[in-house]
Design a protein around this motif. Structure first.
Motif, PDB file in Angstrom:
ATOM      1  N   GLY A  68       0.824  -1.220   0.000  1.00 38.41           N
ATOM      2  CA  GLY A  68       0.000   0.000   0.000  1.00 38.41           C
ATOM      3  C   GLY A  68       0.848   1.255   0.000  1.00 38.41           C
ATOM      4  O   GLY A  68       1.938   1.301  -0.585  1.00 38.41           O
ATOM      5  N   TYR A  69       0.355   2.265   0.683  1.00 38.97           N
ATOM      6  CA  TYR A  69       1.089   3.527   0.745  1.00 38.97           C
ATOM      7  C   TYR A  69       2.107   3.535   1.877  1.00 38.97           C
ATOM      8  O   TYR A  69       2.795   4.516   2.079  1.00 38.97           O
ATOM      9  CB  TYR A  69       0.110   4.696   0.905  1.00 38.97           C
ATOM     10  N   PHE A  70       2.193   2.436   2.620  1.00 41.35           N
ATOM     11  CA  PHE A  70       3.038   2.437   3.802  1.00 41.35           C
ATOM     12  C   PHE A  70       4.508   2.635   3.461  1.00 41.35           C
ATOM     13  O   PHE A  70       5.241   3.320   4.172  1.00 41.35           O
ATOM     14  CB  PHE A  70       2.852   1.135   4.589  1.00 41.35           C
ATOM     15  N   THR A 148      -4.003  11.900  10.212  1.00 41.15           N
ATOM     16  CA  THR A 148      -4.703  11.755   8.944  1.00 41.15           C
ATOM     17  C   THR A 148      -4.138  12.755   7.946  1.00 41.15           C
ATOM     18  O   THR A 148      -3.980  13.931   8.283  1.00 41.15           O
ATOM     19  CB  THR A 148      -6.211  12.019   9.123  1.00 41.15           C
ATOM     20  N   SER A 149      -3.816  12.267   6.767  1.00 40.07           N
ATOM     21  CA  SER A 149      -3.418  13.153   5.692  1.00 40.07           C
ATOM     22  C   SER A 149      -4.622  13.357   4.785  1.00 40.07           C
ATOM     23  O   SER A 149      -5.084  12.428   4.141  1.00 40.07           O
ATOM     24  CB  SER A 149      -2.263  12.549   4.893  1.00 40.07           C
ATOM     25  N   MET A 150      -5.139  14.575   4.779  1.00 35.69           N
ATOM     26  CA  MET A 150      -6.302  14.843   3.940  1.00 35.69           C
ATOM     27  C   MET A 150      -5.890  14.960   2.480  1.00 35.69           C
ATOM     28  O   MET A 150      -6.679  14.663   1.585  1.00 35.69           O
ATOM     29  CB  MET A 150      -6.980  16.120   4.394  1.00 35.69           C
ATOM     30  N   ARG A 153      -5.096  11.200   1.672  1.00 41.32           N
ATOM     31  CA  ARG A 153      -6.085  10.275   2.233  1.00 41.32           C
ATOM     32  C   ARG A 153      -5.425   9.048   2.837  1.00 41.32           C
ATOM     33  O   ARG A 153      -5.621   7.916   2.408  1.00 41.32           O
ATOM     34  CB  ARG A 153      -7.104   9.870   1.161  1.00 41.32           C
ATOM     35  N   ARG A 154      -4.587   9.330   3.802  1.00 41.30           N
ATOM     36  CA  ARG A 154      -3.864   8.259   4.475  1.00 41.30           C
ATOM     37  C   ARG A 154      -4.008   8.415   5.981  1.00 41.30           C
ATOM     38  O   ARG A 154      -4.206   9.520   6.475  1.00 41.30           O
ATOM     39  CB  ARG A 154      -2.364   8.349   4.138  1.00 41.30           C
TER      40      ARG A 154
ATOM     41  N   MET B 268     -12.723   8.208   2.609  1.00 39.78           N
ATOM     42  CA  MET B 268     -12.214   6.906   3.044  1.00 39.78           C
ATOM     43  C   MET B 268     -13.418   6.001   3.272  1.00 39.78           C
ATOM     44  O   MET B 268     -13.801   5.740   4.412  1.00 39.78           O
ATOM     45  CB  MET B 268     -11.420   7.054   4.350  1.00 39.78           C
ATOM     46  N   PRO B 269     -14.044   5.519   2.189  1.00 35.44           N
ATOM     47  CA  PRO B 269     -15.334   4.835   2.328  1.00 35.44           C
ATOM     48  C   PRO B 269     -15.250   3.575   3.178  1.00 35.44           C
ATOM     49  O   PRO B 269     -14.235   2.886   3.197  1.00 35.44           O
ATOM     50  CB  PRO B 269     -15.714   4.481   0.887  1.00 35.44           C
ATOM     51  N   TYR B 270     -16.336   3.302   3.871  1.00 43.47           N
ATOM     52  CA  TYR B 270     -16.457   2.106   4.705  1.00 43.47           C
ATOM     53  C   TYR B 270     -17.879   1.596   4.515  1.00 43.47           C
ATOM     54  O   TYR B 270     -18.742   2.328   4.019  1.00 43.47           O
ATOM     55  CB  TYR B 270     -16.201   2.459   6.179  1.00 43.47           C
ATOM     56  N   ALA B 271     -18.143   0.373   4.900  1.00 41.82           N
ATOM     57  CA  ALA B 271     -19.486  -0.215   4.856  1.00 41.82           C
ATOM     58  C   ALA B 271     -20.147  -0.074   3.491  1.00 41.82           C
ATOM     59  O   ALA B 271     -21.359  -0.033   3.379  1.00 41.82           O
ATOM     60  CB  ALA B 271     -20.389   0.403   5.927  1.00 41.82           C
ATOM     61  N   GLY B 272     -19.338   0.022   2.449  1.00 37.67           N
ATOM     62  CA  GLY B 272     -19.901   0.071   1.104  1.00 37.67           C
ATOM     63  C   GLY B 272     -20.442   1.421   0.680  1.00 37.67           C
ATOM     64  O   GLY B 272     -21.256   1.493  -0.239  1.00 37.67           O
ATOM     65  N   TYR B 273     -20.011   2.494   1.321  1.00 40.51           N
ATOM     66  CA  TYR B 273     -20.520   3.820   0.952  1.00 40.51           C
ATOM     67  C   TYR B 273     -20.115   4.230  -0.463  1.00 40.51           C
ATOM     68  O   TYR B 273     -20.747   5.096  -1.061  1.00 40.51           O
ATOM     69  CB  TYR B 273     -20.042   4.883   1.947  1.00 40.51           C
TER      70      TYR B 273
END
Lengths: 241, 441
Positions: A68-70, A148-150, A153-154, B268-273
């Protein structure tokens, strides 16, 4: 026999899919197991957890590549932060989450780089919380930061371990939002954040003794003051038999 | 009569009375401006109708201008996080649902997602269970926003809004009651799925609600949006821009009202959003007015999601297949209320010894969760709800921490209120929508 009778037996020993065994808890090599829970001895324990024996494996470094992005986050931090080798003790990837174990005295510097470097940009400090890993003296209390990196998105977790009544620098100068969350961690675990503008209790009353979220702080067995009179804990009260 | 520099005197029945006059005293009293030089410390709360629960604000005032605000919290601290460590993983749902009492299903959802991630069964949750979860979370978002509209309306002088908001929320609570048996604190989401399936009667009610609410929303907009008092009380009040929001960790409608479309359902979608079609409403004003517009728009977006959920709903299981995790009982309503279905009791008592053992082990001891830690962030009506759950391999949570949006967002009160008028503290505080049950936990 119904179908339910066959299923449990075959599945009892199976590890749920996707789960990796790897504990965040770190214990010193001399301590392999703990007995009981919450440090309660004798009659104070009404929960029935006194006979509990817990064994915890120690955390292991995750080998590269992390996936992943890690890898990107790891390399970007290594590049941007000269003291990387000294400050980062361990890198753990578990359940699709990256944890960087940071030396407590370096946490503020690491956060500063994490926030400011263009390849990292962790603008938001989502959460600061504490965990008490009873059993290890020098690494007993862990302070856990979720950044959190907005932009990218991490999410990354930073973890710093301190002894009981340990101290580490406050990150409020980097993330002002950590103000109340560090106060909560101090209130609940007794971790002292140096450089915090106003490190006082936040959830418990100002004159409270002890730090309730520590594992050796019992759930019961505490005397309660009510309107000036002290009511003893249940096990110390009179018994009518 | 007056002699400069001397006090005049006069004999009365009580004795001699001196009248102090003259140039000196006039300049001394004239030099004191009672408004600008008098600092008043006002203690607002912890019991106050305008602070949404037991929030205490210590305000330092100069006249009507607030120079310093200090929020004091902790009056509703109930030690839920500590108590969780004494219960098994399934019992945790019953506890966490009581944190933020206006958004109980979000507390449950965050907890269940965290436990499921620890177990590694996130992908095994049945489609129907996830769809119902999404649908109920969105209904809960609507009910939470309706309460926000109601209480904020009341605090800013629109009492009728309070009555309407609570009336419409009751509609949603009826749906929840129909499904879970409880108006609030449902414990409906369980690790692995749902406590029970949603009945057809509740689905019918949801369909009715989808027709009913949009009409009502138009009425509220007609009542509030064009009203001069509402505009004056909200526009340009309690401004907090994106920089301020990010540094103070403010998320949710307050951040979106400042113009940043950050919504975990999208980012950061979850639960199928990711499978649902909806927009993330934003505003550019960064004030109370913007937050009002964003919340109203969010209610409409939630209605869209609920509609899509109804279309997606297919028959199926609502609990994971893994019998080691799934709660063995099937709940049913009997003559003495809700309880284990008689069919299930007959089976474990009369037909299958293994089922009985299994039921007994799960109910008394609970399932074991492999050691590790996870963090799950979900979009709560007030912002990011983060659940940090740690397991040591046992049947009980080792540590669960809730990053509650009310707790973090309340830090913004000084930034919003200092330098403004006292009345704007109420508007600003209300626009954060704090729920003290979640804040203090």
């Amino acid at each position: 026999m119904s179908d339910a009778t066959n299923e449990p037996g075959s599945e009892l020993n199976a590890v749920p899919t996707g789960a990796n065994i790897g504990s965040p808890a770190e214990v010193s090599p001399t301590i392999h197991a703990e007995h009981g829970m919450f440090g309660v001895q004798g009659t104070g324990d009404v929960s029935g957890f006194g006979g509990l024996v817990r064994r915890r494996p120690s955390t292991q470094d995750t080998p590269r590549p992390f996936g992943g992005y890690f890898d990107e986050v790891h390399d970007a931090l290594e590049e941007a932060y000269p003291g990387f080798a000294d400050a980062i003790e361990k890198v753990v990837v578990d359940r699709g989450e990256l944890t960087l174990h940071v030396k407590p005295e370096k946490i503020r510097e690491v956060c500063q780089v994490m926030r400011d470097d263009e390849a990292l940009r962790f603008e938001l400090c989502s959460s600061v919380s504490g965990v008490d890993y009873l059993g290890s003296d020098t690494r007993r209390l862990h302070v856990v930061y979720h950044l959190t990196s907005m932009t990218y998105r991490r999410v990354v977790r930073l973890e710093a371990a301190v002894p009981v009544d340990g101290r580490l620098p406050s990150v409020t100068s980097v993330y002002p939002t950590a103000d109340w969350q560090e106060r909560e961690a101090y209130d609940m675990f007794g971790v002292v954040f140096e450089g915090h503008p106003n490190l006082t209790r936040i959830l418990m009353p100002d004159d409270w003794e002890g730090h309730p979220q520590r594992k050796d702080y019992p759930l019961g067995g505490v005397a309660v003051e009510y309107k000036g009179a002290e009511i003893p804990p249940p096990d110390k009260r009179r018994v009518y038999q | 009569m007056t002699t400069s520099g001397y006090a005049t005197e006069r004999d009365t029945t009580e004795g001699k009375v001196f009248t102090v006059t003259g140039g000196d005293w006039d300049t001394v009293t004239g030099g004191i401006d009672p408004l600008s030089n008098e600092k008043i410390v006002v203690n607002m709360g912890p019991q106050h109708p305008s602070t949404h629960g037991v929030l205490r604000l210590v305000l330092e005032l100069e006249g009507e201008t607030v120079t310093e605000v200090r929020p004091v919290i902790g009056y509703l601290h109930t030690g839920i996080e500590k108590n969780l460590e004494y219960r098994n993983w399934v019992q945790g749902t019953t506890f966490v649902t009581r944190m933020d009492y206006l958004a109980p299903l979000f507390n449950e959802a965050g907890y269940c997602f965290a436990v499921e991630k620890l177990l590694g069964i996130t992908d095994d949750i049945p489609e129907r269970a996830q769809t119902i979860r999404v649908m109920f979370m969105e209904l809960n978002r609507i009910s939470s926003h309706l309460v926000w509209l109601a209480t904020t309306g009341m605090e800013l002088g629109a009492i009728s809004m309070m009555l309407y908001g609570f009336r419409e929320r009751e509609y949603i609570l009826d749906i929840f009651e129909e499904t879970s048996g409880l108006r609030m604190n449902h414990a409906y989401f369980r690790p692995g799925g749902l406590a029970q399936d949603v009945p057809d009667t509740a689905l019918a009610k949801i369909r009715d609600f989808l027709v009913y609410l949009p009409k009502k929303l138009k009425e509220y907009e007609a009542m509030l949006s064009g009203q001069v008092i509402w505009q004056e009380r909200t526009q340009g009040v309690a401004v907090l821009d994106v920089t301020g929001c990010l540094s103070l960790g403010i998320t949710g409608p307050v951040l979106r009202a400042a113009g940043l479309p950050w919504d975990l359902r999208k980012t950061m979608p979850y639960a199928g959003y990711e499978k649902y079609e909806f927009d993330v409403p934003t505003a550019q004003t960064a004030d109370v007015w913007g937050r009002y517009l964003v919340r109203l728009a969010e209610i409409r977006e939630s209605l869209k999601i609920v509609e899509q959920c109804l279309d997606r709903l297919r028959p199926g299981a609502v609990m994971v297949k893994d019998k080691k995790i799934a709660w063995p009982a099937q709940l049913a309503i009997g003559v003495d209320g809700m309880g284990n279905s008689l069919e299930h009791v007959a089976k474990i008592m009369g037909q299958s010894m293994e089922s009985l053992i299994h039921h007994f082990k799960l109910v008394t001891e609970g399932f074991r969760v492999p050691p590790g830690q996870v963090y799950v962030g979900i979009e709560h009506p007030r912002g990011e709800l983060g659940v940090h759950a740690v397991s040591d391999g046992g049947t009980h949570p080792y540590r669960v921490h809730y990053r509650d949006p009310s707790f973090v967002n309340l830090q913004a009160i000084p930034a919003m209120a200092e330098g403004a008028l006292l009345a704007d503290v109420i508007a600003g505080g209300a626009s954060l929508d704090p729920v003290m049950g979640g804040c203090d936990r």
